[in-house]
Design an enzyme around this catalytic site. Structure first.
Site, PDB file in Angstrom:
ATOM      1  N   SER A   7     122.710  13.179  84.590  1.00 52.24           N
ATOM      2  CA  SER A   7     123.888  13.235  85.457  1.00 52.24           C
ATOM      3  C   SER A   7     124.096  11.890  86.134  1.00 52.24           C
ATOM      4  O   SER A   7     123.246  11.434  86.909  1.00 52.24           O
ATOM      5  CB  SER A   7     123.709  14.321  86.515  1.00 52.24           C
ATOM      6  OG  SER A   7     124.767  14.265  87.452  1.00 52.24           O
ATOM      7  N   HIS A  31     126.408  13.858  81.811  1.00 51.77           N
ATOM      8  CA  HIS A  31     127.033  14.844  82.677  1.00 51.77           C
ATOM      9  C   HIS A  31     127.734  14.118  83.822  1.00 51.77           C
ATOM     10  O   HIS A  31     127.134  13.274  84.498  1.00 51.77           O
ATOM     11  CB  HIS A  31     125.947  15.775  83.232  1.00 51.77           C
ATOM     12  CG  HIS A  31     126.468  16.936  83.994  1.00 51.77           C
ATOM     13  ND1 HIS A  31     126.882  18.109  83.378  1.00 51.77           N
ATOM     14  CD2 HIS A  31     126.626  17.140  85.325  1.00 51.77           C
ATOM     15  CE1 HIS A  31     127.280  18.970  84.302  1.00 51.77           C
ATOM     16  NE2 HIS A  31     127.137  18.409  85.497  1.00 51.77           N
ATOM     17  N   ASP A  33     129.887  14.756  87.323  1.00 48.54           N
ATOM     18  CA  ASP A  33     130.262  15.720  88.354  1.00 48.54           C
ATOM     19  C   ASP A  33     131.532  15.276  89.063  1.00 48.54           C
ATOM     20  O   ASP A  33     131.558  14.233  89.725  1.00 48.54           O
ATOM     21  CB  ASP A  33     129.130  15.869  89.371  1.00 48.54           C
ATOM     22  CG  ASP A  33     127.948  16.627  88.801  1.00 48.54           C
ATOM     23  OD1 ASP A  33     128.168  17.692  88.200  1.00 48.54           O
ATOM     24  OD2 ASP A  33     126.808  16.164  88.949  1.00 48.54           O
ATOM     25  N   MET A  35     134.015  16.083  91.994  1.00 46.37           N
ATOM     26  CA  MET A  35     134.092  16.831  93.248  1.00 46.37           C
ATOM     27  C   MET A  35     135.306  16.372  94.054  1.00 46.37           C
ATOM     28  O   MET A  35     135.596  15.174  94.109  1.00 46.37           O
ATOM     29  CB  MET A  35     132.817  16.620  94.073  1.00 46.37           C
ATOM     30  CG  MET A  35     131.530  16.930  93.339  1.00 46.37           C
ATOM     31  SD  MET A  35     130.087  16.702  94.411  1.00 46.37           S
ATOM     32  CE  MET A  35     128.760  16.770  93.200  1.00 46.37           C
ATOM     33  N   HIS A  64     132.042  18.165  84.538  1.00 46.75           N
ATOM     34  CA  HIS A  64     131.872  19.382  85.344  1.00 46.75           C
ATOM     35  C   HIS A  64     132.838  19.304  86.517  1.00 46.75           C
ATOM     36  O   HIS A  64     132.632  18.537  87.461  1.00 46.75           O
ATOM     37  CB  HIS A  64     130.413  19.451  85.802  1.00 46.75           C
ATOM     38  CG  HIS A  64     130.110  20.576  86.721  1.00 46.75           C
ATOM     39  ND1 HIS A  64     128.954  20.608  87.488  1.00 46.75           N
ATOM     40  CD2 HIS A  64     130.783  21.722  87.022  1.00 46.75           C
ATOM     41  CE1 HIS A  64     128.939  21.704  88.198  1.00 46.75           C
ATOM     42  NE2 HIS A  64     130.033  22.401  87.953  1.00 46.75           N
ATOM     43  N   MET A  66     134.172  20.449  89.709  1.00 47.34           N
ATOM     44  CA  MET A  66     133.952  21.218  90.930  1.00 47.34           C
ATOM     45  C   MET A  66     135.135  20.992  91.852  1.00 47.34           C
ATOM     46  O   MET A  66     135.033  20.359  92.904  1.00 47.34           O
ATOM     47  CB  MET A  66     132.632  20.787  91.590  1.00 47.34           C
ATOM     48  CG  MET A  66     131.419  21.228  90.817  1.00 47.34           C
ATOM     49  SD  MET A  66     129.876  20.553  91.474  1.00 47.34           S
ATOM     50  CE  MET A  66     129.786  19.042  90.524  1.00 47.34           C
ATOM     51  N   MET A 135     124.487  27.209  87.692  1.00 48.19           N
ATOM     52  CA  MET A 135     124.091  26.312  88.768  1.00 48.19           C
ATOM     53  C   MET A 135     122.789  26.810  89.403  1.00 48.19           C
ATOM     54  O   MET A 135     122.718  27.944  89.869  1.00 48.19           O
ATOM     55  CB  MET A 135     125.186  26.217  89.835  1.00 48.19           C
ATOM     56  CG  MET A 135     126.483  25.579  89.357  1.00 48.19           C
ATOM     57  SD  MET A 135     126.244  23.881  88.759  1.00 48.19           S
ATOM     58  CE  MET A 135     125.661  23.069  90.255  1.00 48.19           C
ATOM     59  N   ASP A 172     122.012  23.333  85.721  1.00 46.62           N
ATOM     60  CA  ASP A 172     122.214  22.106  86.494  1.00 46.62           C
ATOM     61  C   ASP A 172     121.698  22.311  87.919  1.00 46.62           C
ATOM     62  O   ASP A 172     122.146  23.215  88.621  1.00 46.62           O
ATOM     63  CB  ASP A 172     123.707  21.765  86.517  1.00 46.62           C
ATOM     64  CG  ASP A 172     124.021  20.498  87.302  1.00 46.62           C
ATOM     65  OD1 ASP A 172     123.078  19.782  87.712  1.00 46.62           O
ATOM     66  OD2 ASP A 172     125.214  20.210  87.489  1.00 46.62           O
TER      67      ASP A 172
END
Length: 213
Positions: A7, A31, A33, A35, A64, A66, A135, A172
């Site tokens: 990540s 990966h 993230d 956000m 991913h 979020m 998660m 994750d």
């Protein structure tokens, strides 16, 4: 076959290309993230960072999301270079439509579930998914400790999947030398690891440790 997904949230963003190059020969995918400061309290990266990562590597990019209203940004992240896009069931009131949109733009579609969300919410959407992301921490920050009850959730996803090859099962949060074997035994096929990999002097050796039986 086990896949390792470092990540980049835990990478050094001042030397992002160099950090990516360090793991490129050992990782299976990266990966990322995303956000938004609304679905989770933190704010991270947008399509421009994904595009920069895409230019730095040929590894598949696992994005991913979020974020709230992910439908608005699926196409942008795909254009930026995302190969896999996961959205949170908690953020998608019309989940089947969102999954369809991800497939329409040509990406693999995944659905993520938070620790407090039961896996049973996936029953009707499961046949349409390429992967499920369990998660094992509450999303929003890197470096958190693994939530042990996630192991039971992984096993329940395996049970829901039955004898089908898909969806793949990803986990994750808090993955390290101790928790990786536990997650694998419970059914995880993709391990996301951030600080354990990028926080090490030798990230490639850390990836090798995660692969060990």
């Amino acid at each position: 076959m086990l896949q390792i997904a470092p990540s980049i949230l835990s990478a050094d963003f001042a030397h992002l290309a160099q950090d990516i190059e360090k793991v490129a020969g050992a990782a299976d995918l990266l990966h990322l993230d995303i956000m938004d400061g609304r679905f989770v309290p933190n704010i991270t990266m947008g399509p421009m960072v994904v595009e920069a990562v895409r230019k730095a590597t040929d590894l598949p990019l696992d994005v991913h999301m979020m974020i709230v209203e992910p439908d608005r940004y699926v196409s942008e992240f795909r254009k930026a270079g995302a190969d896999m896009i996961s959205v949170h069931v908690e953020a998608c009131p019309h989940l089947e439509r969102t999954v369809g949109l991800i497939h329409e733009v040509g990406a693999l579609a995944g659905v993520a579930i938070n620790p407090a969300t039961p896996v049973e919410v996936l029953v009707d959407i499961l046949p349409e998914l390429d992967y499920v992301l369990v998660m094992s921490v509450n999303p929003g920050f890197g470096g958190q400790a693994f939530w042990p009850r996630a192991l039971d959730k992984l096993r329940r996803v395996v049970s829901l999947r039955g004898d089908r090859a898909r969806p793949l099962i990803e986990v994750d949060g808090g993955i390290n030398a101790e928790t990786a074997p536990q997650a694998r035994e419970a059914g995880a096929e993709i391990l996301v690891a951030g600080s354990y990999v990028f926080g090490a002097t030798d990230p490639v050796e850390r990836i090798k440790i995660l692969r060990r039986d």
